[in-house]
Design a protein around this motif. Structure first.
Motif, short mmCIF file in Angstrom:
data_model
loop_
_atom_site.label_atom_id
_atom_site.label_comp_id
_atom_site.label_asym_id
_atom_site.label_seq_id
_atom_site.Cartn_x
_atom_site.Cartn_y
_atom_site.Cartn_z
N VAL A 1 0.66 -0.90 -0.05
CA VAL A 1 -0.30 -0.01 0.05
C VAL A 1 0.90 1.63 0.13
O VAL A 1 1.76 1.26 0.51
N SER A 2 0.64 2.38 -0.99
CA SER A 2 1.29 3.47 -0.86
C SER A 2 0.54 4.75 -0.58
O SER A 2 -0.57 5.04 -1.12
N GLY A 3 0.62 5.50 0.26
CA GLY A 3 -0.62 6.46 1.26
C GLY A 3 0.11 7.39 1.76
O GLY A 3 1.34 7.87 2.10
N THR A 4 -1.06 8.13 2.80
CA THR A 4 0.38 8.69 4.14
C THR A 4 0.36 7.17 4.68
O THR A 4 1.66 7.96 5.52
N ILE A 5 0.07 6.66 5.19
CA ILE A 5 1.25 5.50 5.73
C ILE A 5 1.24 3.86 4.28
O ILE A 5 0.49 3.15 3.41
N VAL B 1 4.92 -1.01 8.60
CA VAL B 1 4.91 0.46 7.83
C VAL B 1 5.63 1.69 7.90
O VAL B 1 6.50 1.78 8.90
N LYS B 2 5.26 2.39 6.72
CA LYS B 2 6.18 4.07 6.43
C LYS B 2 5.68 5.38 6.85
O LYS B 2 4.08 5.35 6.32
N LYS B 3 5.66 5.83 7.72
CA LYS B 3 4.78 7.19 7.96
C LYS B 3 6.01 7.81 8.32
O LYS B 3 6.35 9.08 8.69
N ASP B 4 5.71 9.27 7.14
CA ASP B 4 6.98 10.93 7.34
C ASP B 4 8.49 9.88 7.59
O ASP B 4 8.86 11.14 8.19
N GLY B 5 8.41 9.68 6.44
CA GLY B 5 9.90 9.22 6.08
C GLY B 5 10.00 7.84 7.77
O GLY B 5 11.35 7.70 7.09
N GLN B 6 9.36 8.03 8.30
CA GLN B 6 10.18 7.07 9.49
C GLN B 6 9.44 5.36 8.88
O GLN B 6 8.45 5.41 8.40
N TYR B 7 10.38 4.76 9.48
CA TYR B 7 9.66 3.47 8.77
C TYR B 7 9.54 2.11 10.71
O TYR B 7 10.07 2.79 11.81
N ASN C 1 -2.09 2.21 16.82
CA ASN C 1 -3.23 3.24 17.68
C ASN C 1 -2.33 4.54 17.60
O ASN C 1 -2.77 5.69 17.26
N GLU C 2 -1.34 4.23 17.71
CA GLU C 2 -0.26 5.37 17.43
C GLU C 2 -0.29 6.60 16.14
O GLU C 2 -0.86 7.50 16.46
N LEU C 3 0.19 5.88 15.42
CA LEU C 3 0.32 6.36 13.80
C LEU C 3 -1.02 6.80 13.79
O LEU C 3 -1.20 7.54 12.26
N THR C 4 -2.14 6.40 14.16
CA THR C 4 -3.48 6.99 13.34
C THR C 4 -5.05 7.98 13.94
O THR C 4 -5.43 7.52 14.29
N ALA C 5 -3.64 7.52 14.85
CA ALA C 5 -4.93 8.36 16.72
C ALA C 5 -5.61 9.32 15.79
O ALA C 5 -5.07 10.18 15.13
N GLY C 6 -6.63 9.18 16.56
CA GLY C 6 -7.47 10.76 16.26
C GLY C 6 -9.02 10.35 15.06
O GLY C 6 -9.55 11.20 14.62
N ASN C 7 -8.38 9.20 14.29
CA ASN C 7 -8.54 8.89 13.43
C ASN C 7 -9.57 7.88 13.46
O ASN C 7 -10.75 7.75 12.97
N GLY C 8 -10.34 7.60 14.83
CA GLY C 8 -11.45 6.83 14.89
C GLY C 8 -11.41 5.47 14.46
O GLY C 8 -12.17 4.21 14.76
N ASP D 1 -7.82 1.90 4.98
CA ASP D 1 -9.01 3.00 6.04
C ASP D 1 -8.49 3.99 6.05
O ASP D 1 -9.11 5.07 6.21
N TYR D 2 -7.58 4.11 7.02
CA TYR D 2 -6.71 5.52 7.67
C TYR D 2 -6.29 6.41 5.74
O TYR D 2 -6.52 7.72 6.57
N ASN D 3 -5.94 5.66 5.43
CA ASN D 3 -5.16 6.51 4.26
C ASN D 3 -6.44 7.34 3.55
O ASN D 3 -6.39 8.52 3.38
N ALA D 4 -7.47 7.10 3.34
CA ALA D 4 -8.79 7.58 2.88
C ALA D 4 -9.03 8.14 3.84
O ALA D 4 -10.35 8.79 3.43
N SER D 5 -8.91 8.42 5.00
CA SER D 5 -9.94 9.05 6.14
C SER D 5 -8.98 10.00 6.13
O SER D 5 -9.50 11.33 6.76
N VAL D 6 -7.67 10.32 5.75
CA VAL D 6 -6.87 11.68 5.68
C VAL D 6 -6.26 12.26 4.32
O VAL D 6 -6.01 13.17 4.11
#
Length: 292
Positions: free
Chosen positions: A38-42, A57-63, A84-91, A110-115
């Motif tokens: 998967v390629s996206g925000t995460i 998983v990769k987010k903001d350049g961190q693995y 949970n830490e990487l997707t906090a606040g998205n329900g 689901d997370y990438n689509a929500s943000v």
């Protein structure tokens, strides 16, 4: 010599498949060859090592590695805390999330689509495409007895199945080939085969692939001339069918043309489990393939 050629071709085939299917990453000082799921925000990356799946998983350049260690027979489910830490606040809830490729793919999509309202989901597990092709060419029937090394015409049709979403470099092909008799070689053959293709060069305009003919059923007919006791020439027709797993390797290319593809192939260069007649391989075909 034949075994050496077979080995060289097989090694080249394997290296091509390996290098184009994945990419190398250095994570926490460890060099890893990973596939991007998967390629996206995460991003979701994975591969198998010593028959064990590893997910990153990769987010903001961190693995971050997703792990699920087992202590005293109980899984600790650390991957849920990481997500949970990487997707906090998205329900999104990880309560029922299993650490499988399908489960992680769905969650991260689901997370990438929500943000990202413009995000295109990678959650499709199957996106099958089918193509129908016709072709013609020539062959010297290298895997039969062909004393004069005669070149014979061939025609055929093939049906290709591929998953353009998850496995765009891979395809399964069902093929029918008909070869014809010529003056110097009274031999005809009708062959059904199962083929696997790996597209080691893939672009919008051209795909270059290695083809492995995995299984064949061939019905052939030939005329054998012998001499009877009176030294008269006698022609005898011999026919029959056989099922084989020859592992014949070849190369080809699909070139985008109109609503389909112009297909060129150099077939059956090397047979890994079948003997040839010692002649240089001549088996070329040219055809056109339609999207169905």
């Amino acid at each position: 010599m034949q075994r050496l050629k077979s080995l060289i071709f097989l090694v080249a085939f394997g290296i091509s498949a390996f290098s184009f299917a994945q990419q190398s990453y250095t994570i926490n000082g460890e060099s890893l060859a990973l596939k991007t799921e998967v390629s996206g925000t995460i991003d979701l990356l994975w591969n198998t090592f010593d028959k064990q799946y590893r997910y990153f998983v990769k987010k903001d350049g961190q693995y971050y590695e997703l792990v699920n260690t087992r202590v005293d027979g109980k899984y600790q489910e650390e991957y849920k805390s990481t997500l949970n830490e990487l997707t906090a606040g998205n329900g999104l809830s990880t309560d029922r999330l299993r650490m499988t490729l399908a489960g992680l793919r769905s969650f991260i999509n689901d997370y990438n689509a929500s943000v990202d309202p413009n995000y295109t989901s990678n959650s499709e597990t199957v996106a099958l495409e089918t193509r129908l092709g016709i072709f013609g060419g020539v062959t010297n029937n290298r895997y039969t007895s062909n004393p004069q090394n005669a070149i014979a015409p061939l025609v055929g049709v093939e049906f290709e199945i591929l998953d353009s979403k998850l496995l765009p470099r891979h395809a399964i092909v069902f093929q029918f080939r008909q070869t014809f008799a010529v003056e110097d070689f009274d031999y005809t053959a009708s062959q059904l085969s199962l083929n696997y293709r790996f597209k080691f060069v893939k672009s919008a305009t051209v795909d270059v692939f290695a083809n492995a003919r995995l299984a064949t059923y061939t019905y052939s007919k030939t005329v054998i001339t012998s001499t009877d006791q009176a030294e008269n020439s006698v022609d005898m027709e011999v026919s029959g069918g056989n099922l084989q797993a020859p592992i014949l390797l070849g190369l080809g290319a699909d070139v985008k043309l109109g609503n389909g593809y112009l297909t060129l192939a150099y077939n059956d260069l090397v047979g890994l489990t079948i003997d040839d007649n010692g002649e240089f391989p001549v088996d070329f075909s040219l055809g056109y393939k339609f999207n169905l």
